[in-house]
Design a protein around this motif. Structure first.
Motif, short mmCIF file in Angstrom:
data_model
loop_
_atom_site.label_atom_id
_atom_site.label_comp_id
_atom_site.label_asym_id
_atom_site.label_seq_id
_atom_site.Cartn_x
_atom_site.Cartn_y
_atom_site.Cartn_z
N PHE A 111 -4.37 -3.55 7.00
CA PHE A 111 -4.94 -4.04 5.74
C PHE A 111 -6.33 -4.63 5.94
CE2 PHE A 111 -4.75 -8.67 5.86
CZ PHE A 111 -3.90 -8.90 6.94
N PHE A 129 1.27 4.20 -6.77
CA PHE A 129 2.24 3.24 -7.28
C PHE A 129 2.80 3.86 -8.55
CE2 PHE A 129 -1.17 0.61 -5.26
CZ PHE A 129 -0.49 0.40 -4.08
N MET A 132 3.49 2.18 -11.97
CA MET A 132 2.42 1.40 -12.58
C MET A 132 1.45 2.35 -13.27
SD MET A 132 1.91 -1.21 -9.35
CE MET A 132 1.31 -2.68 -10.15
N LEU A 135 -4.43 2.59 -14.74
CA LEU A 135 -5.33 1.43 -14.69
C LEU A 135 -4.84 0.41 -13.66
CD1 LEU A 135 -7.77 -0.02 -16.10
CD2 LEU A 135 -6.06 -1.21 -17.43
N GLU A 136 -3.53 0.15 -13.69
CA GLU A 136 -2.98 -0.83 -12.74
C GLU A 136 -3.17 -0.37 -11.30
OE1 GLU A 136 0.74 -3.25 -14.37
OE2 GLU A 136 0.97 -1.12 -14.65
N VAL A 140 -4.93 -2.71 -8.60
CA VAL A 140 -4.32 -3.12 -7.33
C VAL A 140 -5.29 -2.84 -6.19
CG1 VAL A 140 -2.48 -2.60 -5.68
CG2 VAL A 140 -1.93 -2.84 -8.08
N HIS A 143 -7.66 -5.55 -5.24
CA HIS A 143 -6.93 -6.79 -4.97
C HIS A 143 -7.79 -7.82 -4.24
CE1 HIS A 143 -3.45 -9.31 -4.09
NE2 HIS A 143 -3.92 -9.43 -2.88
N PHE A 163 -12.39 -16.10 -13.38
CA PHE A 163 -11.41 -15.05 -13.07
C PHE A 163 -11.36 -14.03 -14.19
CE2 PHE A 163 -7.03 -13.45 -13.61
CZ PHE A 163 -7.05 -12.59 -12.54
N ARG B 382 2.76 -15.18 -16.17
CA ARG B 382 1.36 -15.39 -15.82
C ARG B 382 1.05 -14.73 -14.46
NH1 ARG B 382 -2.32 -19.33 -18.76
NH2 ARG B 382 -4.13 -18.18 -18.11
N LEU B 383 1.96 -14.97 -13.50
CA LEU B 383 1.74 -14.42 -12.16
C LEU B 383 1.71 -12.90 -12.20
CD1 LEU B 383 4.02 -16.67 -9.91
CD2 LEU B 383 1.55 -16.53 -9.85
N ARG B 385 0.42 -11.03 -14.25
CA ARG B 385 -0.88 -10.50 -14.66
C ARG B 385 -1.99 -10.89 -13.68
NH1 ARG B 385 -0.37 -12.63 -20.18
NH2 ARG B 385 1.53 -11.63 -20.91
N LEU B 386 -1.63 -11.64 -12.66
CA LEU B 386 -2.62 -12.01 -11.64
C LEU B 386 -2.55 -11.00 -10.49
CD1 LEU B 386 -2.26 -15.88 -11.50
CD2 LEU B 386 -4.06 -14.53 -12.52
N PRO B 387 -3.59 -10.98 -9.65
CA PRO B 387 -3.58 -10.03 -8.53
C PRO B 387 -2.31 -10.15 -7.68
CG PRO B 387 -5.70 -11.10 -8.69
CD PRO B 387 -4.84 -11.74 -9.73
N ILE B 388 -1.82 -11.38 -7.49
CA ILE B 388 -0.65 -11.56 -6.64
C ILE B 388 0.56 -10.85 -7.23
CG2 ILE B 388 -0.12 -13.82 -7.68
CD1 ILE B 388 0.49 -13.09 -4.06
N ARG B 390 0.53 -8.29 -9.30
CA ARG B 390 0.35 -6.84 -9.19
C ARG B 390 0.62 -6.39 -7.76
NH1 ARG B 390 -4.71 -7.13 -11.93
NH2 ARG B 390 -4.14 -7.34 -14.11
N ALA B 391 0.23 -7.23 -6.80
CA ALA B 391 0.49 -6.88 -5.40
C ALA B 391 1.99 -6.84 -5.13
CB ALA B 391 -0.19 -7.88 -4.47
N GLU B 393 4.33 -6.04 -7.27
CA GLU B 393 4.87 -4.80 -7.85
C GLU B 393 4.42 -3.58 -7.05
OE1 GLU B 393 6.08 -4.46 -11.93
OE2 GLU B 393 4.45 -5.82 -12.46
N ALA B 394 3.18 -3.63 -6.56
CA ALA B 394 2.69 -2.52 -5.75
C ALA B 394 3.51 -2.42 -4.46
CB ALA B 394 1.21 -2.72 -5.43
N ILE B 407 -4.15 -4.86 1.04
CA ILE B 407 -3.26 -5.96 0.67
C ILE B 407 -2.50 -6.41 1.91
CG2 ILE B 407 -1.19 -6.58 -0.63
CD1 ILE B 407 -2.18 -4.71 -2.83
N SER B 513 0.86 -4.66 -16.75
CA SER B 513 0.24 -5.98 -16.68
C SER B 513 -1.16 -5.96 -17.28
CB SER B 513 0.18 -6.43 -15.23
OG SER B 513 -0.61 -5.54 -14.48
N ALA B 514 -1.73 -4.78 -17.50
CA ALA B 514 -3.05 -4.69 -18.11
C ALA B 514 -3.13 -3.34 -18.81
CB ALA B 514 -4.15 -4.79 -17.05
#
Lengths: 308, 532
Positions: A111, A129, A132, A135-136, A140, A143, A163, B382-383, B385-388, B390-391, B393-394, B407, B513-514
């Motif tokens: 990574f 992914f 997802m 867009l997602e 990602v 990140h 942010f 909230r989490l 929709r944050l990068p964490i 999404r990570a 779920e990825a 990641i 999430s987006a």
């Protein structure tokens, strides 16, 4: 080849020295030395099982090579001057003068190679992914940037304006890449729902969203029909021109390889058997022999037969 | 999806000619009866019990025979009335649209009946008592039906209120803009469900009255504990795709943290709560490290072992935890310093000039767990929709691809374990404060399995699904307490049915999430379950 970057600035980007990868008794990559130039599209070809994907996995940190050094220079090849010292001191990477830096990829976890050394890759068997949206998938890929902008989650939980701006910029960037690969209409569909060719393009867009210096593509044209692989050629040439990018390419489709590569390296049984421009490779008897499966001592005969 | 599938008919019915009951149907029912008798004969027909310290075998073949007969008759009816009609290529699902008008009328009647039940005091009680005087089973069925009608009425009423409020502030659903008032009211009505649930949850102590109030609030508190645990586990299992069978360990850590600190140092609940979350998160990371490289079944086994280790340590570390005797006289929750006591100065009742009522404490506890659960939900959403998020779920979708985009999978997994565990710890300390007594017996593997069942039944990753599943599993377990052993039979049966009809849980699919143009839900068939 239409060159965006003049030949004079095409200095070395990646230097691989004596790379060996053994799996038990099997030597998949054998004392391979190899150089890729900045701004070039360098293709790696070879028969099945030649060690091409193993070589890729070593570069991108999915395998730890048994021996050898893989060095990547950011900025210019002058960064390689710092390489001996960095190697000696056991560093993973080091800054050289100016904005230059050199990375010892064989020492870095996968990574970090993507994050710091900015080497992105795609996979032979597409790895998106799937659950997802398009867009997602591209968010990602951003990140590293987004996570820093979210203050490692805390700022994001509090809803900081900085942010939100970073996220809007990330969505813009994703939308740009979706337009480039012609999938902007499907931005909100799951990636697993795309046809095969579109999935290949999305994987390239995802890799591009990590802002790479070097893009490694593992058989991007596999499973594409002739029209799609023609479009792929155009896409790769375009992103190379517009994003100051170097591309490393494993491919079996010679239509793609010969049309877009600046240089080609040929592997067979883990060894590099030839390296040169597409015209040189096309004429090399050893390459032909490797593809046809002829013993070494008959290579000359084959060369004579095919009119070389 | 079901349109393209083959009809799910039984093998027998495919060869059946149209007509009345035939020998084939009778034979099929007979075979079913024999199989059911064999199964129920051993499971239900023989019961062991201890009488005066001696293990005795109590035969209850009558019950087994009744159950087997019920199954055989059900099969016969299905053969004759349902499966027969599907031999012409129609599926069971395709029968539903033709039954829709009937269902709608039945629903409307039910809701109206519910309105009557709810608004006329004593109506329901007298109905149940009346039916019960005929036969106890009749009373139980009436109780269940009237309860269902009343609950449906409440939900529909709450949804109507939400929709009316939306129309007043001008939020008409897109597809009904400019249409008649009825159309604007009913369009996409289902989307008001989550907010309606929230309204009902907030108003619950006001909605119930009379003798059932205590019971209702207590059950709701119990359900909310499991909702919170489910939401916490949903982060680990649903989002990050890491199968965790030892979640109860963090619940236990939270409970013991509060119990020990409050009994030893006398610290208040609100100080101990963050500490409990912190310690649980710490244990989450401790568990996370050794299992980083494990996947799938192996991960499940190790997490299960971890849950048992914590329980056995609690059982054996007598000097600290009291061993099997547990910890009792844990300080109860106070209303920001005001205790809920019958006598004395400065109690909640005396300060507010109220007559003492044990209900005050129960209602307060209910609102505390509701607030904690809502906090869990808010942070999780909230989490996501944050990068964490999404990570996470990825990571569930493809771990190798995650590494290729930079990641750090180690920290990503550890944060999932830590945050999931933290919410488990919060729930644990609430549990300890509510019960006043804890022992290792409350933290068995069954609890982990139950919470995981809630997450899986609800649909991996779905917040609303967890609520529905917790209401069904915990609520029905409470409701059918009288049925004793049959409760578990019904529990198992309903799980099997759900897994047949909705293999991805009640609320399958995920919300992105987006979005760029429009938010479209993703079908569950694309979403991976994760292999650790």
């Amino acid at each position: 080849m239409a060159d965006g970057v003049s030949d004079a600035t095409r200095d070395d980007l990646l230097r691989v020295e004596n790379l060996t990868m053994r799996f038990g008794g099997l030597v998949a990559v054998d004392k391979l030395s190899f150089t890729a130039r900045r701004g070039d599209i360098t293709a790696i070809i070879g028969p099945n099982g030649a060690g091409k994907t193993t070589f890729f996995n070593c570069i991108t940190g999915f395998y730890k090579p048994t021996e050898g050094r893989i060095a990547l220079a950011h900025g210019s090849e002058a960064a390689f001057e710092a390489l001996p010292a960095a190697t000696f001191r056991g560093k993973q990477w080091t800054k050289a003068n100016g904005a230059c830096a050199v990375f010892l990829l064989e020492r870095m976890p996968g990574f970090e190679i993507a994050r710091l050394a900015r080497v992105a890759r795609t996979f032979q068997n597409i790895r998106l992914f799937a659950g997802m949206t398009l867009l997602e998938n591209l968010l990602v890929a951003q990140h590293t940037v987004l996570n820093a902008a979210s203050g490692y989650t805390i700022g994001g939980l509090l809803g900081l304006a900085s942010f939100k701006r970073a996220e809007a910029a990330a969505i813009d960037k994703a939308a740009y890449w979706l337009r480039e690969i012609g999938l902007v209409d499907r931005a909100d569909d799951p990636a697993g729902d795309l046809p095969y060719g579109a999935q290949r393009r999305l994987e390239i867009a995802r890799a591009m969203c990590t802002d790479p210096v070097l893009l490694c593509l593992d058989e991007p044209a596999a499973g594409l029909n002739p029209r799609e692989s023609h479009e792929l050629n155009a896409l790769l040439l375009k992103i190379r021109e517009e994003h100051a990018l170097s591309i490393l390419l494993i491919e079996h489709d010679m239509g793609v390889v010969m049309q877009i590569s600046d240089r080609i390296a040929v592997l067979d049984y883990g060894k590099k058997i030839a390296e040169g421009t597409p015209d040189e490779i096309r004429a090399d008897p050893r390459v032909i022999a490797a593809y046809l499966g002829v013993p070494d001592d008959e290579v000359e005969d084959v060369g004579a037969e095919v009119g070389l | 999806m079901t349109d393209t599938l083959q009809p799910e008919t039984s093998p027998v019915t495919r060869t059946l000619p149209r007509g009345h009951i035939t020998a084939d149907v009778l034979k099929d029912a007979g075979i079913t009866f024999v199989i059911a008798l064999l199964l129920f004969g051993s499971i239900v027909g023989l019961r062991t019990d201890t009488v005066n310290g001696v293990l005795v075998l109590i035969p209850q073949f009558g019950k087994a025979l009744a159950l087997a007969t019920a199954v055989a008759v059900g099969r016969l009816l299905l053969d004759v009335f349902i499966w027969r009609r599907m031999t012409d290529g129609r599926t069971f699902a395709s029968l539903i649209p033709s039954a829709l008008p009937v269902l709608k009328v039945a629903g409307a009647v039910g809701v109206t009946f519910g309105l009557a039940l709810y608004s006329i005091p004593g109506f329901r009680a007298s109905l149940v008592a009346g039916a019960g005087s005929g036969h106890p089973a009749l009373g139980a069925i009436t109780d269940l039906i009237t309860f269902a009608c009343e609950s449906t009425f409440l939900v529909i009423a709450a949804m109507s209120i939400v929709r009316a409020a939306r129309l007043v502030i001008g939020q008409t659903p897109d597809e009904a803009v400019g249409q008649g008032i009825l159309r604007r009211f009913t369009a996409d009505f289902g989307r008001e469900f989550p907010i309606a649930l929230l309204l009902i949850a907030l108003a619950l102590p006001m909605l119930t009255a009379g003798p059932s109030q205590r019971y209702a609030i207590d059950t709701a508190t119990q359900i909310l504990i499991y909702v919170m645990l489910g939401w916490g586990l949903n982060i680990v299992v649903g989002l990050a795709g890491l199968l965790d069978l030892g979640y109860v360990a963090f619940y236990a850590v939270g409970a013991y943290t509060y119990a020990l600190i409050s009994t030893q140092f006398g610290w208040s609940f609100w100080v101990c709560l963050p500490l409990a979350g912190f310690f649980a998160a710490l244990w989450g990371i401790t568990l996370g490290f050794p299992v980083l490289r494990l996947r799938g079944d192996y991960l499940a086994i190790v997490t299960m072992a971890f849950g048992e280790i914590i329980r056995i340590v609690l059982l054996n570390w007598q000097s600290l935890t009291g061993g099997p005797n547990g910890i009792n006289r844990i300080p109860k929750l106070t209303f920001f310093g005001l205790p809920f006591e019958r006598t004395g100065d400065g109690t909640f009742a005396s300060v507010f000039g109220l007559k003492f009522d044990p209900l005050h404490r129960m209602v307060f506890l209910y609102y505390v767990i509701l607030a904690l659960a809502l906090l869990t939900n808010f942070i999780t959403l909230r989490l996501r929709r944050l990068p964490i998020g999404r990570a996470w779920e990825a990571l569930r979708e493809d771990e190798i691809a995650c590494r290729s985009v930079g990641i750090n999978t180690v920290t990503t997994k550890l944060t999932a374990f830590a945050i999931g565990a933290m919410f488990g710890g919060f729930a644990g300390s609430f549990f300890a404060a509510r019960q006043g007594f804890i022992s290792p017996e409350s933290f068995t593997f069954m609890e982990s399995a139950l919470v995981l069942a809630i997450v899986v039944l609800g649909g991996l990753g779905s917040q609303l699904g967890v609520v529905i599943a917790a209401v069904i599993l915990i609520g029905s377990a409470e409701r059918f307490r009288d049925l004793e052993d049959f409760r578990m039979l019904i529990f198992g049966l309903s799980m099997v049915l759900v897994m047949i009809w909705r293999p991805r849980g009640l609320m399958s699919g995920r919300t992105p999430s987006a979005f760029l143009n429009a938010r479209k839900n993703i079908s569950g068939s694309f979403v991976k379950e994760g292999r650790g």
